[in-house]
Design an enzyme around this catalytic site. Structure first.
Site, PDB file in Angstrom:
ATOM      1  N   GLY A 110     -33.216 -34.316 -41.408  1.00 17.33           N
ATOM      2  CA  GLY A 110     -33.772 -34.775 -40.137  1.00 17.33           C
ATOM      3  C   GLY A 110     -34.403 -36.153 -40.192  1.00 17.33           C
ATOM      4  N   CYS A 139     -13.720 -19.497 -17.422  1.00 19.47           N
ATOM      5  CA  CYS A 139     -12.706 -20.541 -17.559  1.00 19.47           C
ATOM      6  C   CYS A 139     -11.444 -20.144 -16.772  1.00 19.47           C
ATOM      7  CB  CYS A 139     -12.364 -20.750 -19.029  1.00 19.47           C
ATOM      8  SG  CYS A 139     -10.945 -21.838 -19.281  1.00 19.47           S
ATOM      9  N   CYS A 172      -8.430 -19.696 -19.666  1.00 20.59           N
ATOM     10  CA  CYS A 172      -8.431 -18.645 -20.689  1.00 20.59           C
ATOM     11  C   CYS A 172      -9.373 -17.507 -20.352  1.00 20.59           C
ATOM     12  CB  CYS A 172      -8.759 -19.224 -22.059  1.00 20.59           C
ATOM     13  SG  CYS A 172     -10.519 -19.556 -22.309  1.00 20.59           S
ATOM     14  N   CYS A 202     -12.703 -24.652 -19.979  1.00 17.80           N
ATOM     15  CA  CYS A 202     -13.394 -24.849 -21.260  1.00 17.80           C
ATOM     16  C   CYS A 202     -13.430 -26.328 -21.608  1.00 17.80           C
ATOM     17  CB  CYS A 202     -12.645 -24.149 -22.385  1.00 17.80           C
ATOM     18  SG  CYS A 202     -12.775 -22.368 -22.369  1.00 17.80           S
ATOM     19  N   CYS A 252      -9.832 -23.134 -26.114  1.00 18.62           N
ATOM     20  CA  CYS A 252      -9.187 -22.609 -24.915  1.00 18.62           C
ATOM     21  C   CYS A 252      -7.713 -22.299 -25.199  1.00 18.62           C
ATOM     22  CB  CYS A 252      -9.319 -23.634 -23.792  1.00 18.62           C
ATOM     23  SG  CYS A 252      -8.901 -23.019 -22.160  1.00 18.62           S
TER      24      CYS A 252
END
Lengths: 278, 359
Positions: free
Chosen positions: A33, A242, A245, A267, A273
């Site tokens: 970080g 979606c 899909c 998606c 997808c």
């Protein structure tokens, strides 16, 4: 091996530059970080279009690697195509659109829906690495704030959001605490993706070219999205599934179909997808 | 000697003759003609037209040739010419959602009605010097261009259908003209936009960039960038209906910015706007960022950063003014300097006296 660009080193950068960047990456991995300054180079793509990610990828990629590049979750977006072509041209490496096949995934704004595995490396393109930047524009100040773990200002900012809007209004690039120490920007991924950062088996590298910083989240590192006990972290959700899909668990893009208010949701992760429909 | 007033006349003539000679370069090399500049240095022509505030590629090409490629100087030449022209009429507002769309992209939706049209752009080119171009390449193959897209409604208007973005400002008021009236602060948005459209691209770029780095951040998304050929119409008084007088290419940027909201108004995205001549989308985008920053007062935001300081931004944006004043320092200043010298010598003498007295 495929023919690469004449007159340029493998993956464009010279070996000294790659070594310098690898040193910065090692330091970044050692201090999760923490933003490590590095001697970012001019790249043949513009600043702000992924030069940090490209430099990180160029420094770690080998001939045996398989590269996937996504932008907004999709392999077919223009900038993803451009970067993928750049590495195909300068490194001659194999490229893929399949998350499961990739060893390195360079991304802008998304983490794939398909869970990552150990050995994979995510390379994030970072526009602004400093999580405190909107609270304090000066680098000299924010470096000190990090040194002292002085992150109260971010909590105050979230508190003000709640006071004004009833909720925290940061939706992407949502700040996280890495390894219980450093406040970090996850790059402008939607906060939906923040959960995928936590204890991920993959190595996650973040490159900011214009701002000349590299940082990292090593595999299996704790990543906590900032919140309050009475306002716990929550993510985006949709009433729709979606249209292609039928997924109800993936991040959805809204596509306008006409100017009469018509729209559909699909998606954002095109590989995910496609793998569900084929 | 540049100061000697009498000899100066000859020196000036000689200097300008030298300039003309240098401009022409080696006579063995063919001279540039204006068509070459207008066609092959089109982006330079676009910038000169925008900041020169006159849409005329041929004149801009002449200015660029005369200025030896110094674009700020070329802008100056064009402005100096523009100011001599009579103003015959004010046009109707141009309708950028009608006309031939050369390029049109939205960063906020994956696809939009009318489609994303990349058009001709440096975007996604790899910036590798093309040595083949230096050697002289054969004529590029003609590219397949798709049919111009028909109706391409503005993305902001589509967001506006659901009230997600603030409505465009009402367009009834007759805008002022800062080429006729000096700007007065606080300036209304129409005047600010006029100033920004003529403003130096580098100045706007740096200010716009500063807003992205935390000095007046306003969370921008490129809602839509479009480059479109639009008709310019006027309504002659004697006819009373609009007549098309020509067509111009413009780059427009509609930036979608952080939402506001109050006890009485529901939160909605706000907007910043940029419009320039030709294909100058870097300038259009920077302009939209700065326009949004300059709306701080109207939107009740704290004014803390340079890009929000209207007087600071608008007073220093004009590169003809800036270039002139910065370079005026080259003019003889020896009279003023003499009195400064005189004063400084007195002060130093007095300082020495006090020092000696104290010792």
């Amino acid at each position: 091996m495929t023919q690469t660009l004449a007159g340029y080193n493998f993956a464009y950068l010279d070996e000294q530059t790659k070594r310098m960047i690898r040193r910065a990456i090692l330091k970044a991995v050692a201090i999760p970080g923490y933003q490590v300054p590095f001697g970012s180079r001019e790249m043949p793509l513009p600043y702000g279009w992924g030069t940090g990610g490209i430099q990180v990828t160029a420094s770690i990629i080998g001939r045996a690697d398989v590269l996937k590049v996504i932008d907004q979750g999709a392999d077919d977006t223009t900038n993803a195509i451009s970067i993928r072509r750049f590495f195909a041209r300068t490194a001659g490496v194999a490229t893929t659109e399949r998350t499961v096949e990739a060893t390195i995934i360079q991304t802008r704004h998304r983490i794939p829906e398909t869970p990552l595995r150990a050995g994979q490396i995510m390379v994030y393109q970072v526009p602004i690495p400093e999580p405190l930047r909107w609270l304090e524009p000066r680098e000299t100040e924010t470096r000190t704030m990090h040194a002292l773990s002085e992150y109260g200002a971010m909590h105050v900012r979230f508190y003000e959001d709640i006071a004004h809007h009833g909720r925290i209004t940061t939706t992407y690039d949502y700040p996280v605490i890495v390894n219980d120490r450093y406040l970090m920007r996850p790059s402008p991924i939607p906060k939906f993706d923040n959960q995928k950062l936590d204890m991920s088996p993959a190595l996650q590298l973040f490159g900011a070219g214009r701002e000349k910083r590299i940082y990292a989240v090593p595999p299996f590192t704790k990543v906590k999205s900032l919140d309050f006990h009475d306002h716990p972290f929550s993510v985006e959700s949709w009433d729709a599934a979606c249209s292609l899909c039928g997924s109800t668990t993936s991040y959805l893009d809204e596509v306008l179909t006409d100017d009469q208010g018509g729209r559909m949701f699909v998606c954002s992760d095109t590989d995910y997808c496609r793998s569900r429909t084929s | 000697m540049y100061v000697a007033v009498k000899g100066g006349e000859k020196a000036i003539d000689a200097a300008h003759a030298l300039l003309a000679r240098e401009r022409r370069g080696d006579p063995a090399v063919p001279a540039l003609d204006l068509t070459q500049i207008a066609q092959q240095l089109g982006r330079a022509v676009d910038r000169v037209m925008t900041e020169g505030s006159i849409y005329d590629p041929e004149l801009a090409a002449l200015a660029i040739k005369q200025a030896m490629g110094d674009l700020v100087e070329a802008i100056f030449l064009l402005r100096a010419y523009r100011t001599t022209l009579p103003r015959l009429a004010a046009s109707q507002p141009v309708e950028t959602d009608r006309g031939l769309v050369r390029r049109r992209i939205s960063a906020v939706f994956k696809d939009v009605p009318g489609g994303q049209v990349l058009g001709s752009t440096f975007d996604y080119t790899h910036r590798l010097l093309d040595f083949a171009l230096a050697a002289g390449t054969p004529l590029p193959d003609p590219v397949a261009t798709s049919e111009p897209i028909g109706a391409a409604p503005r993305v902001a208007d589509m967001l506006g259908r659901d009230g997600l973005i603030e409505p465009p400002p009402p367009g009834d008021a007759v805008p002022g003209d800062l080429t006729r009236q000096p700007i007065d602060f606080p300036a209304d948005r129409a005047l600010r936009l006029q100033n920004l459209a003529r403003g130096d691209e580098g100045w706007l770029l740096a200010l716009g960039y500063s807003t992205q780095r935390g000095y007046a951040r306003n969370h921008p998304f490129a809602g839509e960038i479009r480059i479109v050929d639009v008709a310019v119409e006027i309504v002659p008084e004697e006819l009373g209906f609009p007549v098309e007088i020509g067509e111009i290419t413009v780059s427009e940027c509609d930036m979608v910015n952080q939402f506001g909201g109050s006890a009485t108004a529901a939160p909605a995205f706000t907007r910043g706007y940029g419009l320039v001549f030709g294909q100058s989308e870097r300038k259009a985008m920077a302009m939209a960022l700065v326009d949004r920053a300059l709306r701080a007062r109207e939107l009740g935001e704290p004014i803390a950063a340079p890009a929000q300081d209207e007087e600071f931004v608008l007073s220093h944006s004009d590169n003809v003014e800036a270039s002139g004043f910065v370079q005026h320092l080259k003019l003889p200043h020896h009279v003023d300097f003499q009195s400064e010298l005189d004063l400084l010598r007195r002060l130093r003498a007095e300082h020495d006296q006090r020092k000696t007295a104290a010792e």
